[in-house]
Design a protein around this motif. Structure first.
Motif, PDB file in Angstrom:
ATOM      1  N   UNK A  61       0.843  -1.200   0.000  1.00 11.37           N
ATOM      2  CA  UNK A  61       0.000   0.000   0.000  1.00 11.37           C
ATOM      3  C   UNK A  61       0.881   1.254   0.000  1.00 11.37           C
ATOM      4  N   UNK A  62       0.795   1.982  -1.106  1.00 10.09           N
ATOM      5  CA  UNK A  62       1.689   3.125  -1.315  1.00 10.09           C
ATOM      6  C   UNK A  62       0.863   4.385  -1.535  1.00 10.09           C
ATOM      7  N   UNK A  63       1.258   5.463  -0.895  1.00 11.89           N
ATOM      8  CA  UNK A  63       0.595   6.743  -1.165  1.00 11.89           C
ATOM      9  C   UNK A  63       1.585   7.692  -1.832  1.00 11.89           C
ATOM     10  N   UNK A  86       2.015   1.842   3.666  1.00  7.38           N
ATOM     11  CA  UNK A  86       3.308   1.362   4.173  1.00  7.38           C
ATOM     12  C   UNK A  86       4.469   2.207   3.657  1.00  7.38           C
ATOM     13  N   UNK A  87       4.222   2.904   2.553  1.00 11.63           N
ATOM     14  CA  UNK A  87       5.289   3.751   2.000  1.00 11.63           C
ATOM     15  C   UNK A  87       4.672   4.986   1.358  1.00 11.63           C
ATOM     16  N   UNK A 115      12.881   6.248  14.174  1.00  8.19           N
ATOM     17  CA  UNK A 115      11.474   5.912  13.957  1.00  8.19           C
ATOM     18  C   UNK A 115      10.639   6.156  15.179  1.00  8.19           C
ATOM     19  N   UNK A 116      10.204   7.401  15.362  1.00  7.39           N
ATOM     20  CA  UNK A 116       9.255   7.703  16.441  1.00  7.39           C
ATOM     21  C   UNK A 116       7.882   7.828  15.784  1.00  7.39           C
ATOM     22  N   UNK A 117       7.388   9.036  15.593  1.00  7.30           N
ATOM     23  CA  UNK A 117       6.085   9.186  14.935  1.00  7.30           C
ATOM     24  C   UNK A 117       6.195   9.356  13.416  1.00  7.30           C
ATOM     25  N   UNK A 119       3.655   6.958   6.761  1.00  9.48           N
ATOM     26  CA  UNK A 119       4.095   5.568   6.533  1.00  9.48           C
ATOM     27  C   UNK A 119       5.513   5.338   7.050  1.00  9.48           C
ATOM     28  N   UNK A 120       5.867   4.086   7.124  1.00  4.51           N
ATOM     29  CA  UNK A 120       7.167   3.707   7.653  1.00  4.51           C
ATOM     30  C   UNK A 120       8.308   4.203   6.756  1.00  4.51           C
TER      31      UNK A 120
END
Ligand code: SF4
Lengths: 250, 422
Positions: free
Chosen positions: B97-99, B187-188, B276-278, B218-219
């Protein structure tokens, strides 16, 4: 001017450019008359001079352009030309800017657009130009090569005003002028596109409420005229009436 | 070559476009005033700034890469579009799932079928709408300017079976709710960049707020950008932001400017730095060459001063008739020139290189003062050399060579139909 002055001072060449010379021939005659009336001494080289090379340069034929520049310079110099007056904005830009670039120092010939010639005569108050209409409204189209590219906005307007016209400007004028669509080889390469652009410009001209659209370029003139409905298109010279007391459109 | 009849915009679209453009012009001039900038002076400053950056681009690029990597941003240099796609595919290997936010650089390397196995969601409202209707972008900053709210509302109803108010507000409200859900599960995120500084910062401007979300939620954040976006420092980057806002949308400043210097991190627990916090856990930059090197070598580097504001289109007579049919991956004259180097000379011809009237309206309206008509003219010289000339021009030059004028032999009383001039 005496013969000696001519030799010492050099000749002024009236260079109409191919479009005026071969297509809009009436403009050439008119401009010659105007120059004569204004007491400007000039020579013509009709069949001797060549195309300035503008269409070649703009279509990507660089070698042909350079050849034209060299040959024309030789022809001009052989005839003692030290100044060129042209009514074609494309020739004006090419001779003034691109010949300089292509020929460097050797190109020491002064180049003027005819609206500048007439404009400076008016400014110096030694013009014989007479207003022949009273406050008649028209709108003026800035040719891209004369306006945006060479910065000549005011002189054509000065000439028009001194002929008795009142200019009602289009929304897009001077440096924001909108192209007529004919230049850059587009009139021949993409005729439909060229016409659509011209029709947009005509629409903008009509929005001013003027019944006459005047321009100072033979290509803009021919191309706009071809696409005009409901407005008269005139080339600058056609606003002049010479020794007849009346202007052409009356 | 003749332009296809279907390529011309209809009357309504043209009228809508003029309304937008004239309003824009007023807003642009107001925005300059508000920033106390004089137009010509500022344009010259932008021009000089970009020129200086391009003159030392190799060095700036090395510095930028070193500094970005030192900050924990991974940099991938892509020679061409193919390589860029491979890099992105790899980065998205386990992600479905990519935005996406607005990025013209991504459009540059995009291809039919690329990322077809993913769910890729546009989050810029204009892009969301054009992808919904299935049209190409009509403008780089205002991609949906040719679509009426009624038409968009109909498309939404058809696709999502949801009735909405056919107004700008109704559409924005629908998109907000719809896209938030997509963003939440992504996810990205892929964005572009407006500037990258040699000291290692990625600068992105926007109004909608979607870029902030796409780059942080996303991550993984993937930035796609051409190397010409690199400038020495934030000072120059902010000048890019200001010029892009003024000339792009006629705003004195955009709603948001993100300056991304590293992945999200915290040291709140036991003073231990955790990545990697928020925000995004990883930031990846795909730095494109894709013809830019060739472009510089061929003497066209001025094109890389481009900020991608789209202002060159606004008063272009050709764009006003055929919209996205003028240009290649980028619209308008700069797109034609870019196509020659990122794709091929043939593509540049097909992008309508010979439709340009060389009127200079693009140059007049460009904040970086890029002499696009001169570049276009130079490009025609290349096309001519490599055999991509038009038939009409061939006729014209044959006449000049034979008769000393472009029309050839003219019979008395005859007026040539084709005015090979001026
Ligand atoms: S060429 Fe100039 S006007 Fe056009 S997008 Fe680039 S910066 Fe903007």
């Amino acid at each position: 001017m005496s013969i000696l002055d001519k030799i010492l001072g050099g000749n002024t060449l009236y260079y109409p450019g191919c479009l005026t010379k071969f297509v809009a021939k009436d403009l050439e005659e008119k401009y010659q008359e105007i120059l004569r009336q204004e007491g400007i001494d000039f020579i013509t080289l009709s069949e001797l001079e060549l195309c300035c090379g503008s269409p070649a340069l703009k279509a990507g034929y660089l070698a042909d352009f350079k050849k034209a520049a060299k040959e024309n310079m030789k022809i001009f110099k052989d005839h003692g030309v030290t100044k060129v007056i042209t009514n074609c904005p494309a020739c004006f830009m090419i001779l003034k800017k691109y010949y300089q670039e292509a020929l460097g120092k050797d190109w020491n010939i002064e180049v003027e657009h005819i609206s500048q010639t007439l404009g400076s005569k008016l400014k110096a108050q030694n013009s014989k130009l007479q207003p022949k209409v009273k406050n008649l409204k028209l709108t003026y189209h800035d040719p891209c090569h004369l306006g945006r590219q060479m910065g000549v906005y005011d002189q054509p307007r000065t000439v028009i005003k001194n002929l008795g016209y009142r200019i009602s400007e289009m929304k897009l004028n001077k440096k924001n002028s909108f192209c007529c669509g004919g230049g850059g080889g587009v009139q021949s390469n993409e005729p439909d596109l060229a016409s659509k652009i011209a029709q947009d410009r005509i629409k903008q001209a009509k929005e001013t409420g003027a019944r006459i659209l005047c321009t100072a370029c033979p290509l803009c003139y021919l191309h706009l005229k071809e696409n005009a409905k409901g407005i008269k298109v005139k080339e600058l010279s056609q606003l002049f009436s010479l020794n007849k007391g009346k202007n052409d459109h009356q | 070559m003749t332009i296809n009849k279907q390529s011309f915009w209809d009357r309504e679209t043209k009228t809508a476009l003029w309304r937008i453009v004239l309003e824009y012009q007023g807003k642009r001039d107001q925005a300059l005033k508000k920033n106390q900038l004089e137009m010509e002076g500022f344009r010259e400053e932008v021009h000089q700034m970009k020129k200086q950056a391009l003159d030392q681009i190799d060095q700036l690029r090395k510095q930028a890469i070193a500094n970005l990597e030192a900050n924990g941003i991974r940099v991938f240099e892509a020679k061409d579009d193919n390589q860029a796609r491979k890099i992105i595919e790899k980065l998205l290997k386990d992600k479905k799932r990519v935005i996406k936010a607005k990025t013209n650089a991504f459009g540059e390397i995009d291809q039919k079928g690329f990322l077809a196995d993913k769910q890729v969601q546009e989050t810029d409202l204009g892009d969301f709408v054009v992808s919904l209707v299935g049209d190409p972008e009509a403008h780089p900053v205002l991609p949906a300017l040719h679509l009426s709210p009624e038409k968009i509302a109909q498309a939404i109803e058809k696709k999502y079976r949801k009735r909405i108010l056919p107004t700008a507000e109704g559409i924005a409200e629908f998109a907000r709710n719809y896209l938030r859900e997509k963003i939440n599960r992504a996810q990205a995120g892929i964005t572009g960049a407006n500037a990258i500084t040699a000291d290692g910062k990625i600068v992105i401007l926007e109004n909608e707020g979607n870029i902030s979300l796409v780059s942080r939620w996303p991550e993984s954040h993937i930035v796609v950008a051409g190397f010409e976006k690199i400038v020495p420092s934030l000072k120059e980057a902010l000048m890019v932001v200001q010029a892009s806002a003024i000339w792009g949308t006629g705003q004195d400043w955009p709603a948001y400017v993100s300056v991304i210097a590293s992945p999200s991190k915290t040291a709140d627990i036991a003073n231990e730095t955790i990545i990697g916090a928020q925000g995004a856990k990883e930031v990846n930059l795909v730095l494109l060459d894709n013809g830019r090197g060739r472009l510089i070598e061929a003497g066209f580097s001025e094109l890389l001063h481009c900020l991608n504001c789209g202002a060159c289109l606004n008063f272009c007579p050709v764009y006003h008739q055929i919209g996205s049919h003028y240009g290649g991956k980028y619209l308008g004259s700069r797109g034609v020139v870019f196509a020659a180097f990122s794709q091929s000379l043939k593509k540049a011809k097909l992008a309508n290189c010979f439709a340009c009237t060389l009127c200079s309206a693009c140059l007049e309206n460009c904040p970086a003062k890029i002499d696009l008509p001169e570049l276009m003219r130079k490009l025609r010289t290349l096309l001519e050399k490599e055999g991509w000339q038009t038939k009409e021009n061939e006729k014209m030059i044959a006449n000049i060579r034979k008769f000393g004028n472009p029309f050839g032999k003219i019979e008395e009383g005859q007026i040539p139909k084709e005015l090979y001039c001026c």
